[in-house]
Design an enzyme around this catalytic site. Structure first.
Site, PDB file in Angstrom:
ATOM      1  N   ASP A   1      42.682  41.738  42.621  1.00  0.00           N
ATOM      2  CA  ASP A   1      43.683  42.744  43.003  1.00  0.00           C
ATOM      3  C   ASP A   1      43.058  44.138  42.945  1.00  0.00           C
ATOM      4  OD1 ASP A   1      45.521  40.705  43.121  1.00  0.00           O
ATOM      5  OD2 ASP A   1      46.346  41.102  41.121  1.00  0.00           O
TER       6      ASP A   1
HETATM    7  N1  URA Z   1      45.099  37.132  38.723  1.00  0.00           N
HETATM    8  C1  URA Z   1      45.745  38.295  39.012  1.00  0.00           C
HETATM    9  O1  URA Z   1      46.922  38.438  38.725  1.00  0.00           O
HETATM   10  N2  URA Z   1      45.041  39.260  39.621  1.00  0.00           N
HETATM   11  C2  URA Z   1      43.726  39.157  39.925  1.00  0.00           C
HETATM   12  O2  URA Z   1      43.139  40.097  40.466  1.00  0.00           O
HETATM   13  C3  URA Z   1      43.083  37.949  39.621  1.00  0.00           C
HETATM   14  C4  URA Z   1      43.784  36.944  39.014  1.00  0.00           C
END
Ligand code: URA
Length: 242
Positions: free
Chosen positions: A105
């Site tokens: 993310d």
């Molecule tokens: N899980 C999440 O919530 N975000 C990420 O970036 C990776 C795994």
């Protein structure tokens, strides 16, 4: 991947007879992935290592593998009109053909592998292989008392989606607390949604491991370096323990 002896690779690269290259290697004049290697019988994979003699690069890897410590604030995409991407962190001359294996993310930091090796990306991402990924998160709010057990048996997300068994370890208790999460799948916002299903809120998230490959903690957020052949092998074949 085919492995071959270092002395054989050097004879193939026209550095001399087997005897002559053996002497060069033993004298410490040959570097594999920028580290001197004095063993003529060392097994190397010519596709994933770089070899130099007296500082002159003899063989570039066909494939490029970089370990990036992704900073928060950049998106995992190749190109984007509006946002900075992880590839913008690489100089233009390196960027050609590169892409990230998997996604983090925008606000997540940590281990991201950037490569031009589509087969490796496929192997790591293939849902059937269940390559494990390890995250460290700061969690606010009160986690359910049975959160660790729910991770072990498979969390049901708030929308009813069922997750595979995973692992939750409370590293530092409290509010906020620090947890370590090991997953074998990669659903959208998975860590955040699993923690939310157990009553917590992920305030920060960092990936520290993919399969057997560990984030090099000496890389500052935003920094990257070439991976060693050994690290590529760990990513290709290694499984982290749950
Ligand atoms: N899980 C999440 O919530 N975000 C990420 O970036 C990776 C795994």
């Amino acid at each position: 991947m085919p492995q071959m002896r270092l002395d054989k690779l050097l004879t193939n690269l026209h550095c001399g007879s087997r005897k002559e290259v053996g002497a060069l290697i033993r004298a410490g004049r040959v570097e594999v992935d920028r580290v001197p290697c004095r063993d003529p019988a060392a097994k190397v994979d010519p596709n994933v290592i770089a070899v130099s003699l007296d500082g002159t690069m003899l063989q570039y890897r066909e494939q490029q593998y970089y370990m990036l410590n992704k900073p928060a604030g950049v998106i995992t995409a190749n190109r984007d009109e509006r946002h900075d991407t992880v590839l913008d962190l690489f100089p233009a001359e390196l960027r050609r053909g590169l892409f990230a294996i998997g996604r983090l993310d925008k606000d997540t930091e940590g281990l991201l592998v950037v490569t031009n090796d589509g087969a490796l990306s496929h192997a790591v991402m293939s849902p059937g292989r269940h390559v494990s990924k390890v995250y460290v998160a700061t969690v606010e709010g009160e986690l359910a008392a049975d959160a660790e057990e729910r991770f072990r048996t498979g969390v049901t997300l708030k929308d009813g989606t069922e997750c595979l068994p995973a692992r939750l370890e409370i590293v530092t208790p409290g509010d906020p607390c620090t947890v370590r999460v090991t997953l074998r799948e990669g659903k959208y916002h998975q860590v955040k949604r699993m923690i939310a299903a157990c009553g917590g809120f992920v305030a920060s998230l960092r990936r520290v491991q993919i399969g057997g490959l560990l984030l090099d903690e000496s890389l500052a957020p935003g920094a990257f370096r070439e991976m060693t052949g050994e690290e590529v092998a760990l990513l290709r074949g290694g499984e982290a323990q749950m």
